[in-house]
Write a protein that holds these residues in place. Structure first.
Motif, PDB file in Angstrom:
ATOM      1  N   LEU A  28    -118.634  39.731  63.612  1.00  0.00           N
ATOM      2  CA  LEU A  28    -117.222  39.355  63.711  1.00  0.00           C
ATOM      3  C   LEU A  28    -117.025  37.882  63.375  1.00  0.00           C
ATOM      4  O   LEU A  28    -116.126  37.505  62.619  1.00  0.00           O
ATOM      5  N   LEU A  29    -117.889  37.037  63.947  1.00  0.00           N
ATOM      6  CA  LEU A  29    -117.767  35.594  63.710  1.00  0.00           C
ATOM      7  C   LEU A  29    -118.098  35.252  62.263  1.00  0.00           C
ATOM      8  O   LEU A  29    -117.413  34.441  61.628  1.00  0.00           O
ATOM      9  N   GLY A  30    -119.146  35.861  61.739  1.00  0.00           N
ATOM     10  CA  GLY A  30    -119.547  35.576  60.360  1.00  0.00           C
ATOM     11  C   GLY A  30    -118.499  35.993  59.349  1.00  0.00           C
ATOM     12  O   GLY A  30    -118.301  35.319  58.333  1.00  0.00           O
ATOM     13  N   ALA A  31    -117.809  37.100  59.614  1.00  0.00           N
ATOM     14  CA  ALA A  31    -116.789  37.572  58.693  1.00  0.00           C
ATOM     15  C   ALA A  31    -115.626  36.595  58.580  1.00  0.00           C
ATOM     16  O   ALA A  31    -114.936  36.553  57.557  1.00  0.00           O
ATOM     17  N   ARG A  32    -115.432  35.796  59.625  1.00  0.00           N
ATOM     18  CA  ARG A  32    -114.373  34.779  59.610  1.00  0.00           C
ATOM     19  C   ARG A  32    -114.903  33.385  59.259  1.00  0.00           C
ATOM     20  O   ARG A  32    -114.210  32.398  59.442  1.00  0.00           O
ATOM     21  N   GLN A  33    -116.141  33.324  58.783  1.00  0.00           N
ATOM     22  CA  GLN A  33    -116.762  32.055  58.363  1.00  0.00           C
ATOM     23  C   GLN A  33    -116.826  31.052  59.513  1.00  0.00           C
ATOM     24  O   GLN A  33    -116.638  29.852  59.330  1.00  0.00           O
ATOM     25  N   ILE A  34    -117.088  31.556  60.724  1.00  0.00           N
ATOM     26  CA  ILE A  34    -117.214  30.692  61.905  1.00  0.00           C
ATOM     27  C   ILE A  34    -118.699  30.424  62.123  1.00  0.00           C
ATOM     28  O   ILE A  34    -119.482  31.352  62.340  1.00  0.00           O
ATOM     29  N   ASN A  35    -119.088  29.159  62.067  1.00  0.00           N
ATOM     30  CA  ASN A  35    -120.495  28.776  62.079  1.00  0.00           C
ATOM     31  C   ASN A  35    -121.060  28.752  63.495  1.00  0.00           C
ATOM     32  O   ASN A  35    -120.498  28.137  64.395  1.00  0.00           O
ATOM     33  N   ILE A  36    -122.194  29.426  63.690  1.00  0.00           N
ATOM     34  CA  ILE A  36    -122.923  29.437  64.964  1.00  0.00           C
ATOM     35  C   ILE A  36    -124.211  28.648  64.775  1.00  0.00           C
ATOM     36  O   ILE A  36    -124.903  28.828  63.770  1.00  0.00           O
ATOM     37  N   ILE A  37    -124.548  27.780  65.738  1.00  0.00           N
ATOM     38  CA  ILE A  37    -125.805  27.045  65.606  1.00  0.00           C
ATOM     39  C   ILE A  37    -126.859  27.495  66.611  1.00  0.00           C
ATOM     40  O   ILE A  37    -128.025  27.149  66.475  1.00  0.00           O
ATOM     41  N   ASN A  38    -126.451  28.291  67.640  1.00  0.00           N
ATOM     42  CA  ASN A  38    -127.453  28.756  68.600  1.00  0.00           C
ATOM     43  C   ASN A  38    -126.904  29.941  69.386  1.00  0.00           C
ATOM     44  O   ASN A  38    -125.693  30.042  69.615  1.00  0.00           O
ATOM     45  N   LEU A  39    -127.799  30.820  69.797  1.00  0.00           N
ATOM     46  CA  LEU A  39    -127.469  31.954  70.656  1.00  0.00           C
ATOM     47  C   LEU A  39    -128.480  32.017  71.784  1.00  0.00           C
ATOM     48  O   LEU A  39    -129.669  31.744  71.578  1.00  0.00           O
ATOM     49  N   GLN A  40    -128.018  32.387  72.981  1.00  0.00           N
ATOM     50  CA  GLN A  40    -128.945  32.556  74.099  1.00  0.00           C
ATOM     51  C   GLN A  40    -128.393  33.612  75.045  1.00  0.00           C
ATOM     52  O   GLN A  40    -127.200  33.591  75.390  1.00  0.00           O
ATOM     53  N   ILE A  41    -129.248  34.545  75.448  1.00  0.00           N
ATOM     54  CA  ILE A  41    -128.858  35.545  76.439  1.00  0.00           C
ATOM     55  C   ILE A  41    -129.276  35.043  77.814  1.00  0.00           C
ATOM     56  O   ILE A  41    -130.422  34.639  78.019  1.00  0.00           O
ATOM     57  N   ARG A  42    -128.336  35.055  78.755  1.00  0.00           N
ATOM     58  CA  ARG A  42    -128.626  34.535  80.088  1.00  0.00           C
ATOM     59  C   ARG A  42    -128.337  35.602  81.135  1.00  0.00           C
ATOM     60  O   ARG A  42    -127.376  36.356  81.034  1.00  0.00           O
ATOM     61  N   GLU A  43    -129.183  35.642  82.154  1.00  0.00           N
ATOM     62  CA  GLU A  43    -128.986  36.475  83.341  1.00  0.00           C
ATOM     63  C   GLU A  43    -128.788  37.942  82.969  1.00  0.00           C
ATOM     64  O   GLU A  43    -127.962  38.653  83.547  1.00  0.00           O
ATOM     65  N   THR A  44    -129.552  38.422  82.001  1.00  0.00           N
ATOM     66  CA  THR A  44    -129.416  39.803  81.571  1.00  0.00           C
ATOM     67  C   THR A  44    -130.156  40.738  82.529  1.00  0.00           C
ATOM     68  O   THR A  44    -131.285  40.465  82.925  1.00  0.00           O
ATOM     69  N   ARG A  45    -129.512  41.814  82.898  1.00  0.00           N
ATOM     70  CA  ARG A  45    -130.132  42.838  83.729  1.00  0.00           C
ATOM     71  C   ARG A  45    -129.884  44.196  83.075  1.00  0.00           C
ATOM     72  O   ARG A  45    -128.842  44.398  82.445  1.00  0.00           O
ATOM     73  N   GLU A  46    -130.790  45.103  83.253  1.00  0.00           N
ATOM     74  CA  GLU A  46    -130.645  46.413  82.627  1.00  0.00           C
ATOM     75  C   GLU A  46    -129.400  47.125  83.142  1.00  0.00           C
ATOM     76  O   GLU A  46    -129.140  47.162  84.347  1.00  0.00           O
ATOM     77  N   ASP A  47    -128.624  47.667  82.211  1.00  0.00           N
ATOM     78  CA  ASP A  47    -127.453  48.509  82.502  1.00  0.00           C
ATOM     79  C   ASP A  47    -126.292  47.760  83.134  1.00  0.00           C
ATOM     80  O   ASP A  47    -125.357  48.387  83.645  1.00  0.00           O
TER      81      ASP A  47
END
Length: 367
Positions: A315-334
């Motif tokens: 979604l972000l890439g289709a609008r040419q919105i630049n991302i410099i980092n991604l991080q998943i935090r506090e993820t729990r199953e389900d």
């Protein structure tokens, strides 16, 4: 009319960003200098500079303004080399170092009399480095501090400030000593504290690794600047020694005072200690550029389902919105986790927030 020639000595993140800003004016020609040809090749192919050379004399011979866009220690050696080179009679030499008093003193000793030196410090940065990360918007709305010496021509200072308006930074003036005290407190010493805290926790971390495991999340955020270039910060601390020694003494006294309150069990004054800090901290402009680069982060609730991260980035890439980092935090199953997305700029972050809210994602500025 003859074009103004700008020489940028060092085509990394800051030098490249200054060069790109200068290219907004078609009457300016930008010549890049670097000791590495591969860096110049990148700068040339990406349109950062008009011409590049590994020969310092060639770079500066026709220059009307010279930017020393190198690490602090290299600025000193470059200043000494300029003394033996052929320069224009009205040339302005300026630097981008984060310390000023020692650099200004050295410049006044070694540069020829017909050369004007004006210390400079663009107070902006990025989580990336190198000319490939350069942007003509990097310095936009950031403070750009000029530190002219007492005898510097006001006309020359204004001339440099006019050129720097192309960066769209806020150009301000300060004497070199005041600059080093202020920046020492709000930038240099925080790097010392962050690294000291990380080293302390690393020392506590035993075989079970609990300190490292539980230090994720918020600990990573408040100590992010401890990941900075060690050699660069070695040189910065050595060049800004006196202000930092004073700040460290004041810090030790402040820490001792609050620990005395803890020892005495003085609940009211402990609370007041935190309240005073909170009031000042909350009064700071959240997204304004300062001595440390701001974080442009959004947090998004995402279910633990395959494809969710890919959908968001698409979604972000289709609008040419630049991302410099991604991080998943506090993820729990389900259950819902938190995805942190770091953007290049405030405008990119705001566009990303609007888009993700439109697609019914829960978006937060902080978690």
């Amino acid at each position: 009319m003859k074009k103004t020639t700008i020489a940028v000595l060092g085509v990394g993140l800051i030098g490249g960003s200054i060069a790109l800003s200068m290219r907004r004016d078609p009457e300016i020609r930008v010549v890049g200098y670097d000791v590495r040809q591969d860096r110049l090749d990148k700068a040339l192919t990406s349109g950062v500079i008009h011409a590049g050379t590994t020969d310092l004399q060639t770079a500066v011979r026709e220059a009307h303004i010279i930017f020393l866009a190198a690490p602090v220690e290299q600025i000193f050696s470059t200043l000494r080399m300029l003394d033996d080179l052929e320069l224009q009679s009205d040339v302005i030499v300026t630097d981008v170092g984060s310390t000023k008093a020692e650099i200004v003193r050295e410049a006044l000793k070694v540069i020829p009399p017909h050369v004007t030196f004006i210390g400079g410090h663009p107070m902006a940065g990025s989580h990336k480095s190198g000319v490939e990360a350069a942007s003509d918007r990097l310095l936009e709305n950031a403070y750009y501090v000029l530190t002219p010496s007492a005898g510097t021509s006001e006309q020359q200072v204004n001339r440099l400030a006019d050129i720097l308006s192309l960066t769209r930074a806020k150009v301000v003036q300060m004497d070199p000593e005041t600059h080093d005290q202020v920046v020492g407190a709000v930038s240099h010493f925080p790097h010392v504290l962050a690294s000291a805290l990380v080293n302390l926790v690393a020392g506590y971390d035993g075989d079970d690794g609990w300190h490292a495991r539980l230090a994720a999340g918020g600990f990573r955020d408040i100590t992010r600047i401890a990941s900075s270039n060690p050699r660069m910060w070695r040189d910065v601390l050595l060049q800004n020694r006196e202000p930092l020694l004073k700040i460290a003494k004041d810090w030790a006294n402040a820490l001792e005072e609050v620990m005395d309150l803890v020892k005495a069990g003085d609940a009211d004054r402990i609370e007041q200690f935190f309240q005073t800090a909170r009031d000042f901290r909350d009064g700071l402009p959240e997204r304004k550029a300062g001595a440390l680069p701001p974080l442009y982060d959004l947090y998004i609730d995402i279910p633990d389902h395959p494809g969710e991260i890919g959908r968001i980035t698409t979604l972000l890439g289709a609008r040419q919105i630049n991302i410099i980092n991604l991080q998943i935090r506090e993820t729990r199953e389900d259950i819902y986790g938190a995805l942190r997305i770091t953007f290049q700029s405030q405008s990119e972050m705001e566009k990303g927030e609007e888009l993700l809210r439109y697609f019914d994602y829960n978006v937060y500025k902080r978690v």
